[in-house]
Design an enzyme around this catalytic site. Sequence first.
Site, short mmCIF file in Angstrom:
data_model
loop_
_atom_site.label_atom_id
_atom_site.label_comp_id
_atom_site.label_asym_id
_atom_site.label_seq_id
_atom_site.Cartn_x
_atom_site.Cartn_y
_atom_site.Cartn_z
N HIS A 96 -86.98 -7.62 -32.54
CA HIS A 96 -87.69 -7.91 -31.30
C HIS A 96 -87.38 -9.37 -30.98
O HIS A 96 -86.72 -10.05 -31.77
CB HIS A 96 -89.20 -7.65 -31.43
N HIS A 98 -89.53 -12.06 -30.37
CA HIS A 98 -90.45 -13.18 -30.62
C HIS A 98 -89.63 -14.34 -31.17
O HIS A 98 -88.62 -14.14 -31.84
CB HIS A 98 -91.56 -12.75 -31.58
N ASP A 100 -89.70 -16.36 -33.48
CA ASP A 100 -89.38 -16.54 -34.90
C ASP A 100 -88.42 -15.47 -35.42
O ASP A 100 -88.20 -15.38 -36.63
CB ASP A 100 -90.66 -16.57 -35.75
N HIS A 252 -94.16 -11.45 -43.19
CA HIS A 252 -94.85 -12.75 -43.13
C HIS A 252 -95.94 -12.83 -44.20
O HIS A 252 -97.06 -13.25 -43.92
CB HIS A 252 -95.44 -12.96 -41.74
#
Lengths: 268, 268
Positions: A96, A98, A100, A252
């Site tokens: 995706h 995002h 990060d 994460h």
Amino acid sequence: MTDTKVYFLDGGTLLLDGFHVFWNQGPGGEVRIPAYSILIEHAEGRFLIDTGFDYDHTMKYLAFEKPTQTQDQTMPGALKLLGLEPKDIDVVFNTHFHFDHCGGNKFFPHAKKVCHMAEVPQACKPEVFEHLGYSDLSFSVEAAEARGRSHELINGQTRENTTFEGVEGDFELAKGVHMIFTPGHTVGHYSCMVERANDRPMMLVLDAAYTKRSLETLCQASFHLDPAAGVKSMLKVREMAEKHDAELFFSHDMEAFQTYKTGPDFYS
Amino acid sequence: MTDTKVYFLDGGTLLLDGFHVFWNQGPGGEVRIPAYSILIEHAEGRFLIDTGFDYDHTMKYLAFEKPTQTQDQTMPGALKLLGLEPKDIDVVFNTHFHFDHCGGNKFFPHAKKVCHMAEVPQACKPEVFEHLGYSDLSFSVEAAEARGRSHELINGQTRENTTFEGVEGDFELAKGVHMIFTPGHTVGHYSCMVERANDRPMMLVLDAAYTKRSLETLCQASFHLDPAAGVKSMLKVREMAEKHDAELFFSHDMEAFQTYKTGPDFYS
């Protein structure tokens, strides 16, 4: 056939609130999370899954996430630890967009690029609550122009070298590299299961579940587009992992990440 | 025609984290919020919009929200301040079935009950992340049975006296009492605009936006089912309020609530 090798490229850390990591559950307070990319060395080529965050971008737009990133944790630095350079990568797949997960895309102008067909349009015109998530637009001339930020394209990005092949649904990126469509976190998010010659498959959950606890309790991250879809995606990952007796890896989860092989060490 | 009167029935307070009130934005930390119901005295009858939270239920299932509620802040107590009893209410309309909006329904077995047609089914089978929101099932025998909690029906609730008329879309509950479909926070959430004989219309935003800041910044609460729908609903409320020059009232905004008329004082 060469055995598939999977490398985790440590990309540094970010700071979130506990209520960001565990939606509505918390507990609140500062939680430092790892960010990493995944290199799959495969008989069909070198596949890079995501490209981490860009330190300068993060400091400019999301300084409250207090990024830490050493030279070895930049995309070129992490590849150098393996004796590789960006030009050695054949395919970049973004789970995706995002910030990060796409901050290092600009280092791979030559590589083939693949993502879900709805992700670039969403980055071009995100929901109001997605603007910070989709904040780094250096991965795409189309997205940067759509958001009036083409002045941030300072690494030779062109329409041609930032064009993506759009995919949808579940598919094999390479033999034994199964891309699993897991929307919810974003409109076109993917998880990934990699078969290994000598061990159980690896289930790379990616942001469908930030942590072990997230997947166990079906508690997705507070950053999401469609939380009902997010729950279905977590159930899909759990069922596939169980069916194939896969080893789970979270995106994460600092506690889990500290046990993962990184740098030149790899999974095979 | 009798002029329409609008009473705010103070129902006590609850404690949330700032990241609950302002999704992903915070700041974090304890935020005490008001909970209230709205009585509309109208030529066509007495309409009660929502019924607040039940203190005992909240202490049992959501004690971490540290509820405060005096006798005057219970549903019968708040009505008594107006010289009324529960039997004086003709119609109960629930904007949605989160526990802080339906906890007093059990005091109105005789009243006609109305809600969006999708809300009771959702309370019967909520998303995993909605279980605590839809935690007080005393408003519906159907919901309590579906969730295996019929033992909590201890106030004479029956199928008959907890059956709802299901509605959908925008409609007038009574002349000049406009129910505005604003999904996102829940599947069938409603806001409400009330015309007054002697003043601007009142826009009761309800949980489409907890606070003034929420509506201004399009930052919905972290409790939601469909955040993209939630943004559309906030835009709808803003546009209607602007079009009709309506006065805005927020559901869980302590600073605003302290300026609202409560008890026997009313808007007309």
